[in-house]
Design an enzyme around this catalytic site. Sequence first.
Site, PDB file in Angstrom:
ATOM      1  N   LYS A   1     -76.239  44.086  17.949  1.00  0.00           N
ATOM      2  CA  LYS A   1     -75.641  45.644  17.899  1.00  0.00           C
ATOM      3  C   LYS A   1     -75.764  45.924  19.299  1.00  0.00           C
ATOM      4  CE  LYS A   1     -75.120  46.169  13.727  1.00  0.00           C
ATOM      5  NZ  LYS A   1     -75.068  47.003  11.981  1.00  0.00           N
TER       6      LYS A   1
ATOM      7  N   LYS B   1     -67.067  36.355  11.982  1.00  0.00           N
ATOM      8  CA  LYS B   1     -66.676  36.970  10.663  1.00  0.00           C
ATOM      9  C   LYS B   1     -65.928  38.655  10.283  1.00  0.00           C
ATOM     10  CE  LYS B   1     -70.285  40.588   9.564  1.00  0.00           C
ATOM     11  NZ  LYS B   1     -71.182  41.292   9.408  1.00  0.00           N
TER      12      LYS B   1
ATOM     13  N   LYS C   1     -65.956  45.564   9.450  1.00  0.00           N
ATOM     14  CA  LYS C   1     -65.343  46.320   9.424  1.00  0.00           C
ATOM     15  C   LYS C   1     -65.278  46.797  10.685  1.00  0.00           C
ATOM     16  CE  LYS C   1     -69.539  48.954   7.102  1.00  0.00           C
ATOM     17  NZ  LYS C   1     -70.081  47.900   5.653  1.00  0.00           N
TER      18      LYS C   1
END
Length: 337
Positions: free
Chosen positions: A117, A200, A203
Amino acid sequence: MADFTPRVFSGIKPSGGLTLGNYLGAVKRFVDWQDRGTHECIYCMVDLHAITVWQDPADLTRATREICAFFIASGIDPERSVLFNQSRVPEHAQLGWIFNCVARMGWMNRMTQWKDKAGRNAEAESLGLFAYPALMAADILLYHATHVPIGEDQKQHVELTRDIAAKFNHDYGVDFFPLAEPVIESVAARVMNLRDGSRKMSKSDTVDATRINMTDDADTIARKFRKAKTDPDPLPSEVAGLEGRAEARNLVNIYAALSDVDAESVLRDHGGEMFGHFKVALADLAVAKLSPISAEMRRLTADPAEIDRVLARGADRARGIATPILERTYDIVGLVR
Ligand code: TYM
């Protein structure tokens, strides 16, 4: 090790929408734990985790209620399980602070989610994002949870929780916090992106066609599966034949998880089929399983006051468990209260 009440804790972050990964990797398992009846189950909308990255306030409120509706629509009974949002139980933040003082910078630096991130721009990230796993440890240990059902991507964070528990117990010479077990038990512990089987399903992906959202309608679900990336070969008859075929494996695993069987059994029934055919069966199955959930979510979110009542009651019950554990922690640390 001391004897701990068998207890499950897990959480979902209200940032963005909900995906099939959240359902198969997490909530469907949470329902199994609840229905097994062997453990007290506590499920949380982790809103304090969501704001480690800026969230539009109205979206955060909406997403928190939507997750509550998702839990209930998927089969979580707020009487049998404890269902609440994290910020309503301030003991999470209080224990989180203590764990900020137990966890080491080096441990946090090694977290792959932090590295992914923050990327090369760590300087610009919030301090909260860096400390995220210490708050997650607080979520789990505030209830002396013994088992933590999660998807594969959260495993490292639960392992860190064990390290924090062990260091706290060692530093204060106590046997107070349990070493919670990560439980990753599903064929769908890692639901992959429909367009790239090496990533993966997420969202936060900017391309909507890469995922199934829990709010997608039947046509959208069918279209996304029809367009999902596969390869030109037919389905194998055995799991070994999925080697090196990440996209094929993903669709088989999704089918297996939706129908509560293993991948072997799916291949026994569908081995030899071409993907054009299998994708239709998969879309039909997904629509049959997901449509009732999304319809119930829509019904529940139409009454936000009722959702807020459920959350308020859940938070009271959560505090009933958390308060004595936090008080005892303060005493161990020597904080005057
Ligand atoms: P979050 O909100 O990203 O995801 C919630 C749960 O869904 C699982 N999941 C998946 N499983 C399989 N395949 C996928 N593609 C997929 N995407 C998501 C996640 O593994 C997770 O179980 N840090 C956590 C929230 C959290 C938490 C906790 C979890 C905070 N405190 C304490 C357990 C215990 C998170 O961001 O999950």
